[in-house]
Design an enzyme around this catalytic site. Structure first.
Site, short mmCIF file in Angstrom:
data_model
loop_
_atom_site.label_atom_id
_atom_site.label_comp_id
_atom_site.label_asym_id
_atom_site.label_seq_id
_atom_site.Cartn_x
_atom_site.Cartn_y
_atom_site.Cartn_z
N ASP A 82 0.84 -1.20 0.00
CA ASP A 82 0.00 0.00 0.00
C ASP A 82 0.87 1.25 0.00
OD1 ASP A 82 -2.54 1.15 0.01
OD2 ASP A 82 -2.60 1.30 2.20
N GLY A 179 -8.57 7.63 7.22
CA GLY A 179 -8.92 7.91 8.62
C GLY A 179 -10.41 8.18 8.77
N HIS A 206 -9.62 4.67 -2.07
CA HIS A 206 -8.97 4.59 -0.75
C HIS A 206 -9.88 5.25 0.28
CE1 HIS A 206 -4.65 3.42 -1.62
NE2 HIS A 206 -5.24 3.37 -2.80
N GLY A 207 -9.52 5.07 1.56
CA GLY A 207 -10.29 5.73 2.61
C GLY A 207 -11.68 5.14 2.78
N ASN A 228 -10.29 0.23 -0.23
CA ASN A 228 -9.35 0.00 0.88
C ASN A 228 -10.00 0.32 2.22
OD1 ASN A 228 -7.59 -0.32 -1.23
ND2 ASN A 228 -6.07 1.13 -0.46
N VAL A 229 -9.76 -0.55 3.18
CA VAL A 229 -10.27 -0.34 4.54
C VAL A 229 -9.16 -0.64 5.53
CG1 VAL A 229 -11.98 -1.05 6.26
CG2 VAL A 229 -12.61 -1.04 3.83
N THR A 231 -8.74 1.84 8.86
CA THR A 231 -9.07 2.41 10.17
C THR A 231 -10.15 1.62 10.90
OG1 THR A 231 -8.45 4.58 9.35
CG2 THR A 231 -9.82 4.54 11.33
P1 13P Z 1 -9.07 4.03 5.86
O1 13P Z 1 -8.08 3.94 6.96
O2 13P Z 1 -9.78 5.33 5.84
O3 13P Z 1 -9.99 2.87 5.81
O4 13P Z 1 -8.24 4.02 4.48
C1 13P Z 1 -7.47 2.90 4.18
C2 13P Z 1 -6.71 3.11 2.94
O5 13P Z 1 -7.12 3.78 2.03
C3 13P Z 1 -5.41 2.43 2.85
O6 13P Z 1 -4.70 2.81 1.72
#
Ligand code: 13P
Length: 275
Positions: A82, A179, A206-207, A228-229, A231
């Protein structure tokens, strides 16, 4: 089974109009929790090793964990880097057996992003490994690094980039952030459609933590194929530990932490697979 490449699992997602989760892993317990649910749901998974995990533990043990998980798994597992920091790190990951590497040059000038991305693609494709690149830096805090500006991807740059960089997946900044979101995210869905219409490779969001379900469904319907997950998994794991720490039994702590992670993983897989 043997590790799968990112391209292989995202091609499946394209055929089925779904998205595959890219779950960040930080220890042994999180991948154990992920694979338990992925097998139950019969869904391929991308096990993602990020910059925080590499800073903490290097590239020695987590790749072995993912290899072992894949070997015993009934569903395809991808070992993915990543937000790769540069060419050297990509090469180190190829040597460590990753089947997918991300190079994130989105914070660098466009020409530099193109040049390094091309070098990474050349090296990775020579050994059958997939590559994810990024355009439009994604804001928020990840692995202690903060990027405050929401940087919507420039569609002219996407067009130029994909004409010269043969990557397998492209992460785009569309109002998403790493985040926890402050309020409801403001996702620019039009840019997903536009990137797809111009023939971009598999699109990556992402995020994924905290994006409302209806927005996720819409993003997938418009062509997002990897989400992507990180947090939400980490918070779930730490919640489980916190609730059981006073009992002083390490196995009960890990068991509860894994149960918490499994709940998040199940919800994400069902949402991303539209089940
Ligand atoms: P989050 O932490 O917001 O789930 O994002 C994860 C991410 O995009 C890793 O590249």
């Amino acid at each position: 089974m043997a590790l799968a490449t990112l391209k292989e699992v995202l091609d499946i997602a394209e055929q089925t109009g779904t998205a595959i989760p890219g779950f960040n892993i930080d220890n042994i317990e999180i991948p154990e929790a992920i694979i338990t649910v992925a097998e139950e749901e019969n869904c391929p998974v991308i096990m993602t090793i990020g910059q925080g995990a590499i800073a903490a533990g290097g590239l020695k043990h987590l790749p072995d964990v993912v290899r072992s998980v894949a070997r015993h798994s009934s569903v395809p597992v991808v070992m993915h880097l990543d937000h790769g920091a540069g060419y050297e790190q990509a090469i180190a990951c190829l040597r460590a057996g990753f089947t997918s590497v991300m190079y994130d040059g989105s914070h660098h000038p466009f020409a530099e992003n193109v040049n390094v991305s091309r070098d990474v693609v050349r090296a990775a494709h020579a050994v059958g490994v997939s590559v994810e690149c990024e355009l439009g830096a994604i804001s928020g805090v990840e692995d202690g690094i903060s990027h405050d500006n929401t940087n919507l991807v420039d569609l002219n740059e996407v067009s130029k980039f994909i004409s010269v960089v043969d990557c397998d997946a492209l992460a785009i900044g569309i109002g998403n952030a790493h985040g926890i979101y402050k309020g409801t995210p403001d996702i620019d869905f039009g840019r997903i459609r536009a990137c797809r219409e111009m023939g971009a490779p598999h699109l990556v969001l992402h995020g994924g933590s905290g994006i409302p379900e209806d927005m996720i469904r819409k993003a997938i319907s418009l062509g997002i194929r990897k989400i992507n997950v990180a947090t939400e998994l980490r918070l779930a794991f730490m919640k489980g530990l916190g609730e059981t720490a006073s009992g002083g039994d390490i196995y009960k702590m890990y068991d509860r932490a894994k149960q918490e992670v499994m709940e998040v993983v199940r919800a994400k897989i069902r949402l991303f697979q539209q089940k």
